[in-house]
Design a protein around this motif. Sequence first.
Motif, PDB file in Angstrom:
ATOM      1  N   GLN A  46       0.834  -1.205   0.000  1.00 36.80           N
ATOM      2  CA  GLN A  46       0.000   0.000   0.000  1.00 36.80           C
ATOM      3  C   GLN A  46       0.869   1.256   0.000  1.00 36.80           C
ATOM      4  O   GLN A  46       0.601   2.212  -0.742  1.00 36.80           O
ATOM      5  CB  GLN A  46      -0.917   0.009   1.221  1.00 36.80           C
ATOM      6  CG  GLN A  46      -1.817   1.244   1.294  1.00 36.80           C
ATOM      7  CD  GLN A  46      -2.503   1.381   2.634  1.00 36.80           C
ATOM      8  OE1 GLN A  46      -1.859   1.640   3.641  1.00 36.80           O
ATOM      9  NE2 GLN A  46      -3.822   1.205   2.648  1.00 36.80           N
ATOM     10  N   PHE A  47       1.910   1.236   0.823  1.00 37.13           N
ATOM     11  CA  PHE A  47       2.801   2.390   0.911  1.00 37.13           C
ATOM     12  C   PHE A  47       3.481   2.664  -0.434  1.00 37.13           C
ATOM     13  O   PHE A  47       3.541   3.813  -0.889  1.00 37.13           O
ATOM     14  CB  PHE A  47       3.850   2.151   1.991  1.00 37.13           C
ATOM     15  CG  PHE A  47       4.943   3.171   2.014  1.00 37.13           C
ATOM     16  CD1 PHE A  47       4.693   4.463   2.444  1.00 37.13           C
ATOM     17  CD2 PHE A  47       6.227   2.847   1.587  1.00 37.13           C
ATOM     18  CE1 PHE A  47       5.704   5.422   2.454  1.00 37.13           C
ATOM     19  CE2 PHE A  47       7.235   3.790   1.591  1.00 37.13           C
ATOM     20  CZ  PHE A  47       6.983   5.072   2.025  1.00 37.13           C
ATOM     21  N   ILE A  48       3.992   1.614  -1.065  1.00 34.57           N
ATOM     22  CA  ILE A  48       4.676   1.786  -2.360  1.00 34.57           C
ATOM     23  C   ILE A  48       3.727   2.388  -3.388  1.00 34.57           C
ATOM     24  O   ILE A  48       4.090   3.313  -4.139  1.00 34.57           O
ATOM     25  CB  ILE A  48       5.244   0.446  -2.854  1.00 34.57           C
ATOM     26  CG1 ILE A  48       6.396  -0.009  -1.945  1.00 34.57           C
ATOM     27  CG2 ILE A  48       5.729   0.552  -4.297  1.00 34.57           C
ATOM     28  CD1 ILE A  48       6.893  -1.411  -2.234  1.00 34.57           C
ATOM     29  N   LEU A  49       2.510   1.883  -3.438  1.00 33.97           N
ATOM     30  CA  LEU A  49       1.530   2.402  -4.405  1.00 33.97           C
ATOM     31  C   LEU A  49       1.202   3.866  -4.142  1.00 33.97           C
ATOM     32  O   LEU A  49       1.074   4.664  -5.084  1.00 33.97           O
ATOM     33  CB  LEU A  49       0.252   1.562  -4.357  1.00 33.97           C
ATOM     34  CG  LEU A  49       0.359   0.132  -4.891  1.00 33.97           C
ATOM     35  CD1 LEU A  49      -0.939  -0.642  -4.640  1.00 33.97           C
ATOM     36  CD2 LEU A  49       0.692   0.140  -6.380  1.00 33.97           C
ATOM     37  N   LEU A  50       1.087   4.245  -2.871  1.00 35.50           N
ATOM     38  CA  LEU A  50       0.792   5.636  -2.533  1.00 35.50           C
ATOM     39  C   LEU A  50       1.961   6.557  -2.876  1.00 35.50           C
ATOM     40  O   LEU A  50       1.753   7.697  -3.325  1.00 35.50           O
ATOM     41  CB  LEU A  50       0.445   5.765  -1.050  1.00 35.50           C
ATOM     42  CG  LEU A  50      -0.944   5.264  -0.642  1.00 35.50           C
ATOM     43  CD1 LEU A  50      -1.114   5.361   0.866  1.00 35.50           C
ATOM     44  CD2 LEU A  50      -2.045   6.060  -1.348  1.00 35.50           C
ATOM     45  N   VAL A  51       3.181   6.080  -2.679  1.00 37.69           N
ATOM     46  CA  VAL A  51       4.355   6.878  -3.040  1.00 37.69           C
ATOM     47  C   VAL A  51       4.397   7.104  -4.544  1.00 37.69           C
ATOM     48  O   VAL A  51       4.594   8.235  -5.013  1.00 37.69           O
ATOM     49  CB  VAL A  51       5.654   6.200  -2.559  1.00 37.69           C
ATOM     50  CG1 VAL A  51       6.875   6.913  -3.153  1.00 37.69           C
ATOM     51  CG2 VAL A  51       5.738   6.218  -1.046  1.00 37.69           C
ATOM     52  N   GLY A 103      -1.941   8.425 -11.272  1.00 37.24           N
ATOM     53  CA  GLY A 103      -1.798   8.715  -9.850  1.00 37.24           C
ATOM     54  C   GLY A 103      -3.088   8.485  -9.080  1.00 37.24           C
ATOM     55  O   GLY A 103      -3.080   7.915  -7.989  1.00 37.24           O
ATOM     56  N   ILE A 104      -4.218   8.898  -9.662  1.00 37.26           N
ATOM     57  CA  ILE A 104      -5.517   8.705  -9.011  1.00 37.26           C
ATOM     58  C   ILE A 104      -5.888   7.227  -8.973  1.00 37.26           C
ATOM     59  O   ILE A 104      -6.370   6.710  -7.962  1.00 37.26           O
ATOM     60  CB  ILE A 104      -6.598   9.521  -9.744  1.00 37.26           C
ATOM     61  CG1 ILE A 104      -6.320  11.023  -9.563  1.00 37.26           C
ATOM     62  CG2 ILE A 104      -7.991   9.180  -9.209  1.00 37.26           C
ATOM     63  CD1 ILE A 104      -7.156  11.907 -10.445  1.00 37.26           C
ATOM     64  N   LEU A 105      -5.639   6.517 -10.078  1.00 35.89           N
ATOM     65  CA  LEU A 105      -5.945   5.084 -10.123  1.00 35.89           C
ATOM     66  C   LEU A 105      -5.115   4.304  -9.106  1.00 35.89           C
ATOM     67  O   LEU A 105      -5.624   3.404  -8.426  1.00 35.89           O
ATOM     68  CB  LEU A 105      -5.700   4.539 -11.532  1.00 35.89           C
ATOM     69  CG  LEU A 105      -6.711   4.953 -12.612  1.00 35.89           C
ATOM     70  CD1 LEU A 105      -6.282   4.418 -13.967  1.00 35.89           C
ATOM     71  CD2 LEU A 105      -8.112   4.461 -12.259  1.00 35.89           C
ATOM     72  N   LEU A 106      -3.843   4.634  -8.989  1.00 37.15           N
ATOM     73  CA  LEU A 106      -2.984   3.945  -8.022  1.00 37.15           C
ATOM     74  C   LEU A 106      -3.426   4.229  -6.589  1.00 37.15           C
ATOM     75  O   LEU A 106      -3.323   3.362  -5.719  1.00 37.15           O
ATOM     76  CB  LEU A 106      -1.528   4.372  -8.218  1.00 37.15           C
ATOM     77  CG  LEU A 106      -0.814   3.791  -9.442  1.00 37.15           C
ATOM     78  CD1 LEU A 106       0.578   4.386  -9.587  1.00 37.15           C
ATOM     79  CD2 LEU A 106      -0.725   2.270  -9.340  1.00 37.15           C
ATOM     80  N   ALA A 110      -4.428   1.397  -3.982  1.00 36.24           N
ATOM     81  CA  ALA A 110      -3.674   1.287  -2.727  1.00 36.24           C
ATOM     82  C   ALA A 110      -4.576   1.226  -1.507  1.00 36.24           C
ATOM     83  O   ALA A 110      -4.316   0.480  -0.569  1.00 36.24           O
ATOM     84  CB  ALA A 110      -2.711   2.467  -2.595  1.00 36.24           C
ATOM     85  N   VAL A 111      -5.644   2.020  -1.510  1.00 36.59           N
ATOM     86  CA  VAL A 111      -6.529   2.071  -0.342  1.00 36.59           C
ATOM     87  C   VAL A 111      -7.882   1.482  -0.710  1.00 36.59           C
ATOM     88  O   VAL A 111      -8.236   1.386  -1.873  1.00 36.59           O
ATOM     89  CB  VAL A 111      -6.713   3.522   0.145  1.00 36.59           C
ATOM     90  CG1 VAL A 111      -5.368   4.125   0.518  1.00 36.59           C
ATOM     91  CG2 VAL A 111      -7.399   4.385  -0.896  1.00 36.59           C
ATOM     92  N   ASN A 112      -8.618   1.080   0.294  1.00 36.28           N
ATOM     93  CA  ASN A 112      -9.976   0.605   0.057  1.00 36.28           C
ATOM     94  C   ASN A 112     -10.854   1.808  -0.265  1.00 36.28           C
ATOM     95  O   ASN A 112     -11.123   2.630   0.616  1.00 36.28           O
ATOM     96  CB  ASN A 112     -10.497  -0.106   1.308  1.00 36.28           C
ATOM     97  CG  ASN A 112     -11.865  -0.723   1.089  1.00 36.28           C
ATOM     98  OD1 ASN A 112     -12.620  -0.318   0.192  1.00 36.28           O
ATOM     99  ND2 ASN A 112     -12.211  -1.694   1.911  1.00 36.28           N
ATOM    100  N   PRO A 113     -11.290   1.943  -1.542  1.00 35.29           N
ATOM    101  CA  PRO A 113     -12.044   3.145  -1.927  1.00 35.29           C
ATOM    102  C   PRO A 113     -13.401   3.263  -1.240  1.00 35.29           C
ATOM    103  O   PRO A 113     -14.048   4.298  -1.334  1.00 35.29           O
ATOM    104  CB  PRO A 113     -12.196   2.983  -3.443  1.00 35.29           C
ATOM    105  CG  PRO A 113     -12.069   1.516  -3.697  1.00 35.29           C
ATOM    106  CD  PRO A 113     -11.116   1.004  -2.654  1.00 35.29           C
ATOM    107  N   PHE A 114     -13.837   2.206  -0.560  1.00 35.56           N
ATOM    108  CA  PHE A 114     -15.118   2.267   0.156  1.00 35.56           C
ATOM    109  C   PHE A 114     -14.949   2.783   1.581  1.00 35.56           C
ATOM    110  O   PHE A 114     -15.778   3.531   2.086  1.00 35.56           O
ATOM    111  CB  PHE A 114     -15.784   0.889   0.158  1.00 35.56           C
ATOM    112  CG  PHE A 114     -16.135   0.408  -1.216  1.00 35.56           C
ATOM    113  CD1 PHE A 114     -17.240   0.915  -1.888  1.00 35.56           C
ATOM    114  CD2 PHE A 114     -15.359  -0.546  -1.858  1.00 35.56           C
ATOM    115  CE1 PHE A 114     -17.568   0.476  -3.165  1.00 35.56           C
ATOM    116  CE2 PHE A 114     -15.675  -0.993  -3.126  1.00 35.56           C
ATOM    117  CZ  PHE A 114     -16.782  -0.482  -3.785  1.00 35.56           C
TER     118      PHE A 114
END
Length: 310
Positions: A46-51, A103-106, A110-114
């Motif tokens: 999750q961290f890698i995707l957010l970075v 960036g928005i898709l990642l 990375a996070v639970n969009p719900f």
Amino acid sequence: MKLIPAFLKLVRWPNLIFIMLTQVLFQYGIYYPVYRNSIPAGDTLQFILLVVASLFIAAGGNIINDYFDMNIDRINNPRKMVIGKYINRRWALLWHLVLSVLGILLTAIAVNPFSRWYLVVANVICVILLWFYSARFKKDTLIGNVIVSLLTAWTIMIIFLSKFSFFDAFHNALPQQLKLFRFAVLYSGFAFIISLVREAIKDVEDIAGDRKYGCKTMPIVWGINATKVYVAVWIMLLIALLGVVQVYILQLGWWLGVAYCTVLIIVPALYLFKKLIGANSSKDYHDISNLTKTIMLTGILSMITFYFYL
């Protein structure tokens, strides 16, 4: 200049490295020690995707900023121009769109969009703000500086909010949550204030080109002396707040952190204040801008010292 070096220059790769460094240090210098024995599965991915998402959005913002700044850069930074010289304007727009969408898709992946939908929405807002900042707000008094400073602070807050549980905070009040919250506020606040300082200094440095193209930045509207007073107030506020933090961590016996902050952040900030008072040329403001970037770096690197105490 070849295409790849030109593209790296366009996205301002040193700034992207600084963003990545900030987030990595918060993850491994603050979060990991605080939650040493309770890191959830999948946190690293999750961290890698957010970075990567943060880097893509920031790169897209840098591209669109240069796209709208072509005429001004011909006066302020002619040697730094990339769009129109090495990269076609249409390609620049396409790269901005691709990087921003990725960036928005990642972020959504990375996070639970719900459960954490607000992080996806926040990064969408970041993309929108970067566009309007480049197209309009950076030419206005103060608002552009505030937007950049908020976005700088967001690079820390998005990592914090990806781990922070509002439900736990209100119902269980776990000590780790409170401790992580304090550090997030401390470092995002530092990033916000030092960015306000640097953006105002850059406005003074770039006053010639900004005035020619009708910008209404602080030094143009308020005058250079009033802008210096504005910057000086923020510097002194930063020093005062850092002093309060030193008193607090002294009580915990964190001597390494106190020594580091005093020598590498507070003393340079005092020197910055002195240089600001005597500044009267473009070179002076350029040197002050570089000193501000150094203080930003040493401030972020101070996260390393807390690793040994948390």
